[in-house]
Scaffold this motif. Structure first.
Motif, PDB file in Angstrom:
ATOM      1  N   SER A 413     -27.610  84.022 -21.434  1.00 25.36           N
ATOM      2  CA  SER A 413     -27.899  84.421 -22.804  1.00 25.36           C
ATOM      3  C   SER A 413     -27.807  83.225 -23.730  1.00 25.36           C
ATOM      4  O   SER A 413     -26.973  82.328 -23.553  1.00 25.36           O
ATOM      5  N   LEU A 414     -28.700  83.214 -24.715  1.00 27.73           N
ATOM      6  CA  LEU A 414     -28.771  82.116 -25.665  1.00 27.73           C
ATOM      7  C   LEU A 414     -28.741  82.713 -27.062  1.00 27.73           C
ATOM      8  O   LEU A 414     -29.447  83.681 -27.340  1.00 27.73           O
ATOM      9  N   LYS A 415     -27.920  82.140 -27.922  1.00 29.68           N
ATOM     10  CA  LYS A 415     -27.805  82.686 -29.280  1.00 29.68           C
ATOM     11  C   LYS A 415     -29.115  82.545 -30.026  1.00 29.68           C
ATOM     12  O   LYS A 415     -29.578  83.455 -30.673  1.00 29.68           O
ATOM     13  N   LYS A 416     -29.684  81.330 -29.962  1.00 30.21           N
ATOM     14  CA  LYS A 416     -30.985  81.177 -30.617  1.00 30.21           C
ATOM     15  C   LYS A 416     -31.806  80.064 -29.976  1.00 30.21           C
ATOM     16  O   LYS A 416     -31.267  79.161 -29.341  1.00 30.21           O
ATOM     17  N   ILE A 417     -33.108  80.182 -30.163  1.00 31.76           N
ATOM     18  CA  ILE A 417     -34.022  79.148 -29.690  1.00 31.76           C
ATOM     19  C   ILE A 417     -34.990  78.846 -30.826  1.00 31.76           C
ATOM     20  O   ILE A 417     -35.670  79.750 -31.330  1.00 31.76           O
ATOM     21  N   VAL A 418     -35.030  77.597 -31.213  1.00 31.63           N
ATOM     22  CA  VAL A 418     -35.962  77.187 -32.271  1.00 31.63           C
ATOM     23  C   VAL A 418     -37.336  76.990 -31.648  1.00 31.63           C
ATOM     24  O   VAL A 418     -37.452  76.582 -30.487  1.00 31.63           O
ATOM     25  N   GLY A 419     -38.359  77.320 -32.420  1.00 35.39           N
ATOM     26  CA  GLY A 419     -39.726  77.162 -31.925  1.00 35.39           C
ATOM     27  C   GLY A 419     -39.968  75.769 -31.365  1.00 35.39           C
ATOM     28  O   GLY A 419     -39.545  74.775 -31.955  1.00 35.39           O
ATOM     29  N   GLY A 420     -40.627  75.661 -30.220  1.00 40.60           N
ATOM     30  CA  GLY A 420     -40.934  74.369 -29.620  1.00 40.60           C
ATOM     31  C   GLY A 420     -39.879  73.867 -28.650  1.00 40.60           C
ATOM     32  O   GLY A 420     -40.143  72.945 -27.881  1.00 40.60           O
ATOM     33  N   ALA A 421     -38.705  74.466 -28.691  1.00 38.52           N
ATOM     34  CA  ALA A 421     -37.616  73.965 -27.844  1.00 38.52           C
ATOM     35  C   ALA A 421     -37.786  74.421 -26.399  1.00 38.52           C
ATOM     36  O   ALA A 421     -38.500  75.376 -26.109  1.00 38.52           O
ATOM     37  N   GLU A 422     -37.093  73.698 -25.494  1.00 40.37           N
ATOM     38  CA  GLU A 422     -37.143  74.076 -24.087  1.00 40.37           C
ATOM     39  C   GLU A 422     -35.727  74.060 -23.531  1.00 40.37           C
ATOM     40  O   GLU A 422     -34.945  73.166 -23.873  1.00 40.37           O
ATOM     41  N   HIS A 423     -35.397  75.025 -22.716  1.00 41.29           N
ATOM     42  CA  HIS A 423     -34.047  75.082 -22.143  1.00 41.29           C
ATOM     43  C   HIS A 423     -34.124  75.341 -20.650  1.00 41.29           C
ATOM     44  O   HIS A 423     -35.020  76.049 -20.184  1.00 41.29           O
TER      45      HIS A 423
END
Lengths: 493, 836
Positions: A413-423
């Motif tokens: 789970s991830l709290k947030k992902i900004v547009g364009g990011a990669e994880h």
């Protein structure tokens, strides 16, 4: 016609119980709850919303963990009863501001008052919040909004953005604000639930379904994903094709939801993009023609009772006199191609005896002005997995991982992902036995949940919102909000 | 989560100690407040009332505070009043004496200035459900129906219905139905109209069996003026009342196609409604209207597709399930109309299994040459799913598609790949399917057997799968090198084998293997027969003994019996007859669709709804669901096909090819199905029928004696004509006006050697046959007749059982009042049959 209506808590306690016709024996609440709880011995299957026990038909819908139930002996229209149950839940929410076990318990007398007017002798009388207003006298006892998740999709606005007045969403239609004056405001929410299935590996086939060559992703690691349909590739008959990522199915199920706190029910005009068209010309759904530009083509839509479509064909404007409370102005469905907000790359491969490695990679393909929140990525792993060790990317913030032993699932789970990011997440699995060879058949698919506020994928927009003016000074607050949510967002491996 | 045991502890029981002390405490407090006019008294009362209601809700008996509640109710506080009404309504029924206490203040409130109070009081008054208080209802109800406030009239209309359920005679005697009818036709408020309609529908349909007038009135609800009156105002009705109106209109029979198109044009925008109940009611109406117009009917399908799919994907999971069930029904009826929409039936990973199951069936149904590859590929993904029941269903779905396709090449490959997955449940399901495939496509045996031969029998545990494997071992013994030895190992474990089915198959397979490879199998066969004869299971024992004697008798005869040349199965029997399916379709937009059963299978008659198709035609095939009965059911169904009654030409006809394989269901005597039906008849009727056998004329004793000898006075048109299409349409639309069972004379039966003999005889009485069929002892006829003076017709379904000499007859008539006369005439004519 219905015989009884009742609301049960998650534990099966009666919160509200009303018998309208007296033709269903006592104990129906217990019979119902037992049946729902123990539908199949293994507990794996969920009870369907409608079932029959000894000639009594039980209907239920689940709303915020509460069970709204109706019983009848008659062979009624199932949709009518289910719509009614859902509507009752919404009316109660309109009145109480928040629908929860606590708010119901505090206001059960008010709920009885509502139920008395909504149904008489099993027949629906009215479900209109403003008609009910004149018959209902109890004042709602408001519970603390902050502690409870609100009902319905609008609740998502509570989570991230600071732009919305949080209390408004949970405001009762009858309760007055402190200070005795009601705030004039109206909320329009464009809520889109998206379903996408990404294919796994790429197969080749001849026209007569000849031998199917399946190329596992293993051999193709490192190649880029291809966003165009497989059919084209087959025509040029490439021997080996790159991995992952073409879209098998995609669909947007959208709702324009309105919640009006305008006094005097003024007429409203709601203008959509002028290039919206409804209905696909051909019968074939899922055509992949233009992406990212061109007109917005809805497959189909339906409208609330109050909506007038007189000028819709001309200028894509809906006019309506909004009733009190929350209601869907329009529901729509779209299979036109759109850019999926996330790309998922998933890989599982053997790494020595009794070991395997999983690599999950997600990339946000929406503008950096938007931020997704409450992201959850899940992936079932082989049933003989005993231990998992995770490796997050360096400097990861707000990410957690878990191995759900009981159902053999990885959760990221991830709290947030900004547009364009990669994880990326790496996980090492330890098995209790040799795998049967084809690991990809034992694991996956990867599914993903997320919410992206202030972003919608269909490009359907509310261009303007016009409220018939009562006076020059009359200028109510108007809130137009967009949100995208995952419904079934799946990548096969 | 608390176990349900927790619930039972709190079950309603007046003697519950904790509840009791609290209740008596409440009683005391209420008594103190009763007369109080002190400021704030109302607030304290509210708190106490709330407590009482909350006890009531969780099931604690608080009826003991009844008198205190009534005393406290003398108040102007409307919230208190409402709570008190709620309380009284709940307990009055079981405490009629106490209920009397409330009459006074309720009657007073019925005359209040405030229409809301009047309405509330009237509603509560009617909700007391106490039979000896009905006299107090009549007055307030009468004035309520004439009240100036629509709210009060609305309440009064439902009140009349409540009164009817407490005391039907009081309601009828006070002439309330007529007042409701007047209100329904004239009231400005649509909710009043809707309530009148609901009430009248219920009252008249339950009166219809008792009084002719009521049944006429019930038909009157379907009269053109009323239907048009309602349709023209439909947008003024609330969405719920719209459903009511649409449901009513669905029973209306328009006179011509212009009328049909007018109605459809008027209602087309209802398909865009966000409420699924409105949309489904509209769809049902459109379907019913166009039933006899094939092209338009198909257009309706095309038109409703998109709205249905939208409703499925936008509603809550529960709502979409209800809509999906209806979509499922339509897909099953006309799969090719949905074949391009297959992607909508793909499962989402997070859907509940009841939704997935429906979708799998739909995917199976719509598979054709163009989409099979995609569908099967998708299904194969589900096979690897973590959800095991769905994985199993998916394998079965793949198998079903293979069985219905001509080009199964690739699918067979997929199935064989499943076997390589080495998951026990996948292997088990796949084996069963491969067996079925081989029965239909013996040409695939080579590929299949090669793979099946590799399966270790130790990995097969489920009886069905074991049986399938053993069957293949026996059937293809010559192709599978190890067949005798695998069978031998199964026989060695005979004692541990729990399933009789498996043991039966083992016997047969060993026999087959023996005929092909005698030297290798002889020992195993000996062991199998010995074990079989010693088996405690009767069937296994008998079969072993039978084989043993057969072999003793003559080996080549035995081979012909056990292992005859087989024909490939062309179509596997459908488990549900098309008649059942048609009935479910007739009951579109009801629970029948969700349960996939016609209403008579799960609801008692009185609850089927006033407009349900009330004929009991389904009796014929009651037992059809169980697979064992497939053969007789098919036969009945085939008959019905001859009789032009099935509307589902689009469905493949489910003819069974009886291939004589060990798997075919036991052949039952065709009589067994109707016998079931006879058992369900009321004893009284059977008794009458029994007496009637003695009657030489074969006349039913219920017929008035005076009319018995002479032909009844009804005149029929000797040259009546009716085409089958019209007959079919009428049969569906009319409700049964009369249903009777009686006996015919043995002479008559004796003359009934073929169905045709009766036709000529009946024609002599101006009763014409439109279709007939059946085999001894059951014959089924559809007759029609026309009145001589006007064109009103009678339709008759008549089933004659020659072994019991019984006749079941159902009459439908344009002019229902003449059905008795016609019935007499019909029985008279029939009684003359076979007489010299």
């Amino acid at each position: 016609m219905i015989s009884q209506f009742f609301i049960l808590s998650q534990r099966g306690d009666k919160i509200v119980f009303r018998d309208y016709r007296g033709d269903v024996p006592k104990g129906s609440t217990e019979i119902f709850f037992r049946k729902v709880k123990f539908w199949k011995e293994d507990g794996e299957e969920e009870a369907p919303p409608i079932f029959n026990v000894d000639g009594v038909n039980y209907f239920h819908v689940k709303v915020v963990g509460l069970l709204f139930v109706a019983t009848t002996r008659a062979n009624v229209s199932p949709s009518l009863i289910l719509e009614l149950l859902q509507r009752i839940a919404r009316i109660i929410k309109d009145y109480l501001g928040i629908l929860s076990e606590e708010s119901l318990r505090k206001n059960f007398v008010l709920v009885y008052e509502l139920l008395d007017e909504v149904i008489d002798f099993g027949y629906v009388q009215t479900t209109s919040t403003e008609v009910l207003k004149s018959y209902v006298f109890n004042e709602p006892i408001v519970v603390d909004a902050a502690r409870f998740p609100a009902l319905g999709p609008a609740s998502i606005f509570m989570q991230g953005t600071k732009r919305m007045p949080g209390t408004a969403v949970t405001k009762s239609v009858v309760a007055n604000e402190p200070g005795g004056r009601k705030r004039e405001e109206i909320f329009i929410d464009i809520i889109e639930k998206i379903s996408v299935t990404f294919s796994s590996s790429v197969g080749l086939w001849d026209k007569r379904f000849g031998p199917v060559i399946t190329i596992s992703t293993k051999k193709l690691r490192g190649c880029l994903c291809l966003p165009f349909p497989l059919a084209m590739l087959i025509q040029i008959s490439m021997p080996i094709l790159p991995l992952q990522g073409y879209i098998l199915t995609s669909e947007i199920d959208g709702t324009i939801q309105m919640k009006s706190y305008l006094s005097g029910n003024p007429e409203i005009r709601l203008a959509l993009n002028e290039d919206v068209t409804i209905g696909r010309s051909g019968s074939s759904a899922y055509g992949y023609s233009s992406a990212g530009s061109g007109p917005v083509i809805l497959d189909d839509c339906n409208f609330h009772e109050s909506v007038h479509l007189d000028t819709f064909d001309l200028d894509r404007t809906l006019s309506l006199v909004p009733p009190d409370g929350e209601f869907p102005v329009m529901n729509y469905r779209m299979t036109q191609e759109f850019k999926p907000p996330f790309r998922i790359n998933a890989l599982i491969e053997e790494a020595g005896a009794l070991k395997a490695e999983v690599i999950l990679k997600i990339r946000a393909e929406f503008p950096s002005s938007a931020t997704a929140n409450t992201i959850l990525v899940q992936m079932p792993v082989p049933s003989y997995t005993t231990r998992v060790s995770f490796e997050l990317e360096p400097g990861a913030v707000g990410q957690t991982t878990d191995f759900k032993e009981a159902n053999k699932r990885l959760e990221w789970s991830l709290k947030k992902i900004v547009g364009g990011a990669e994880h990326t997440l790496r996980a090492k699995l330890t098995f209790s036995q040799e795998s049967h060879g084809n690991l990809t058949k034992e694991a996956g698919p990867v599914s993903m949940n997320f919410t992206i506020p202030m972003y919608n994928v269909s490009r359907l927009q509310v261009k303007y919102l016009q409220i018939a003016k009562k006076s020059k000074a009359y200028n109510p607050y108007r809130w137009v909000r967009y949100v995208t949510q995952a419904n079934s967002y799946v990548a096969r491996i | 989560m608390a176990p349900p045991a927790h619930q039972t502890q709190r079950s309603p029981s007046p003697s519950q100690p904790s509840g009791r002390s609290e209740v008596s405490d409440l009683k005391l407090q209420l008594r103190q407040l009763a007369g109080s006019r002190a400021p704030g008294a109302d607030d304290s009362k509210r708190e106490l009332f709330k407590k009482v209601i909350s006890y009531m809700t969780i099931g604690i008996d608080v009826s003991s505070v009844f008198s205190e509640m009534v005393m406290c109710s003398a108040t102007s506080d409307i919230v208190l009043k409402k709570m008190c009404y709620l309380y009284v309504g709940n307990y009055a029924k079981n405490n009629p004496d106490l209920a009397l206490l409330t009459i006074n203040f309720l009657q007073r409130d019925c005359k209040d200035q405030d229409p809301m109070i009047r309405g509330l009081a009237l509603r509560s008054l009617c909700s007391l459900r106490v039979a000896n208080l009905v006299e107090y209802l009549v007055g307030p109800l009468g004035s309520g129906l004439k009240d100036g406030s629509a709210y009060v009239r609305m309440v009064a209309a439902v009140g009349v219905l409540k009164l009817y359920h407490i005391s039907a005679s009081t309601c009828i005697d006070a002439d309330f139905p007529a007042m409701l009818k007047h209100l329904m036709l004239n009231d400005r408020d649509t909710q009043v109209v809707a309530n009148c309609l609901s009430a009248l529908r219920e009252i008249w349909s339950s009166e219809a069996s008792l009084s002719e007038e009521a049944s006429k009135e019930l038909d009157g609800l379907l009269s053109k003026p009323l239907i048009y009156y309602l349709l023209n105002r439909i947008r003024e009705f609330s969405e719920w009342a719209q459903c009511l109106v649409l449901e009513l209109v669905a029973k209306y029979v328009p006179s011509d196609s212009n009328e049909i198109f007018d109605i459809m044009n008027l209602l087309e925008d209802r398909l865009q409604h966000a409420n699924s109940a409105v949309v489904l009611a509209t769809i049902k109406l459109f379907m019913q209207l166009t039933l006899s117009m094939t092209d338009v009917h198909q257009q309706v399908y095309e038109r409703i597709k998109a709205p249905l799919i939208t409703l499925v994907s936008t509603g809550s999971p529960e709502q979409s399930y209800a809509v999906l069930s209806h979509l499922h029904l339509l897909v099953m009826r006309a799969p090719m109309l949905f074949s391009s929409d297959y992607k909508h039936f793909y499962c989402h990973y997070n859907e509940p299994s009841y939704v997935k199951k429906l979708k799998l069936e739909m995917l199976t149904a719509v598979a054709n040459e163009n989409n099979t590859y995609e569908i099967v590929t998708e299904l194969c993904e589900y096979v690897a799913n973590v959800d095991i029941p769905i994985a199993r269903e998916s394998i079965r779905a793949v198998g079903k598609i293979a069985l219905q396709q001509y080009d199964v090449n690739a699918i067979v490959d997929r199935l064989l790949q499943f076997l390589e997955m080495e998951k026990d449940y996948v292997t088990a399901e796949t084996l069963v399917l491969v067996k079925d495939l081989l029965r239909k496509y013996p040409q695939w045996s080579h590929d299949c057997i090669a793979v099946v031969g590799n399966i270790s029998s130790k990995n097969v545990h489920e009886p069905k799968a074991k049986a399938a494997l053993i069957w293949m071992l026996g059937e293809y013994a010559q192709d599978m090198v190890d067949a005798p030895y695998i069978l031998e190992s199964f026989i060695e474990n005979w004692e541990e084998e729990d399933s009789a089915e498996v043991r039966l198959h083992l016997l047969t397979a060993t026999m087959k293997c023996f005929f092909r490879r005698p030297p290798e199998t002889q020992k195993a066969l000996g062991a199998a027969l010995a074990a079989g004869i010693a088996d405690f299971h009767q069937d296994v024992h008998d079969r072993a003994l039978f084989y043993y004697r057969l072999l003793q008798h003559n080996i080549s005869t035995a081979e012909r019996v056990v292992n005859p040349p087989k024909q490939a199965v062309s179509v596997f029997a459908d488990t549900q007859s098309s008649e059942i399916k048609d009935r479910i379709f007739d009951e579109f937009n009801s629970l029948s669709v969700l349960y996939q059963k016609p209403s008579f299978m799960f609801t008692d008659k009185e609850h089927r709804g006033p407009f349900a198709f009330s004929d009991e035609r389904g009796n014929l095939s009651i037992g059809v669901e169980s697979a064992d009965n497939v053969v007789p059911a098919q036969r009945v169904e085939a008959n019905d096909k001859d009789l032009l009654l099935s509307t589902s030409e689009k469905e493949e006809s489910g003819t069974t090819v009886n291939n004589g394989a060990a798997y075919s269901a036991p052949l039952y005597d065709a009589a067994s199905a109707p016998l079931v039906a006879l058992d369900t008849q009321p004893v009284a009727q059977a008794l009458q029928a029994g007496l009637a056998i003695d009657d030489l004329l074969g006349l039913n004793l219920t017929t008035p004696a005076a009319s018995a000898p002479a032909p009844p006075p009804l005149k029929l048109n000797a040259k009546a004509a009716l085409d089958p299409g019209t007959f079919q349409q009428k049969w569906r639309q009319l409700s049964i006006s009369m249903s009777q069972e009686f006996s015919v004379s043995p002479q008559g039966v004796a003359a009934l050697t073929t169905p045709q003999t009766l036709l000529r005889h009946m024609q002599g009485h101006s009763i014409h046959c439109i279709a007939s069929g059946g085999q001894a002892p059951n014959f089924k006829y559809f007759f029609f007749a026309q009145k001589a003076e006007d064109t009103s017709t009678f339709l008759v379904e008549c089933i004659i059982n020659t072994s019991s000499c019984k006749v079941q007859m159902k009459i439908k008539a344009d002019d229902q009042s003449a059905s008795q006369a016609f019935s007499d005439l019909f029985q008279f004519a029939l009684s003359k049959f076979g007489m010299p």
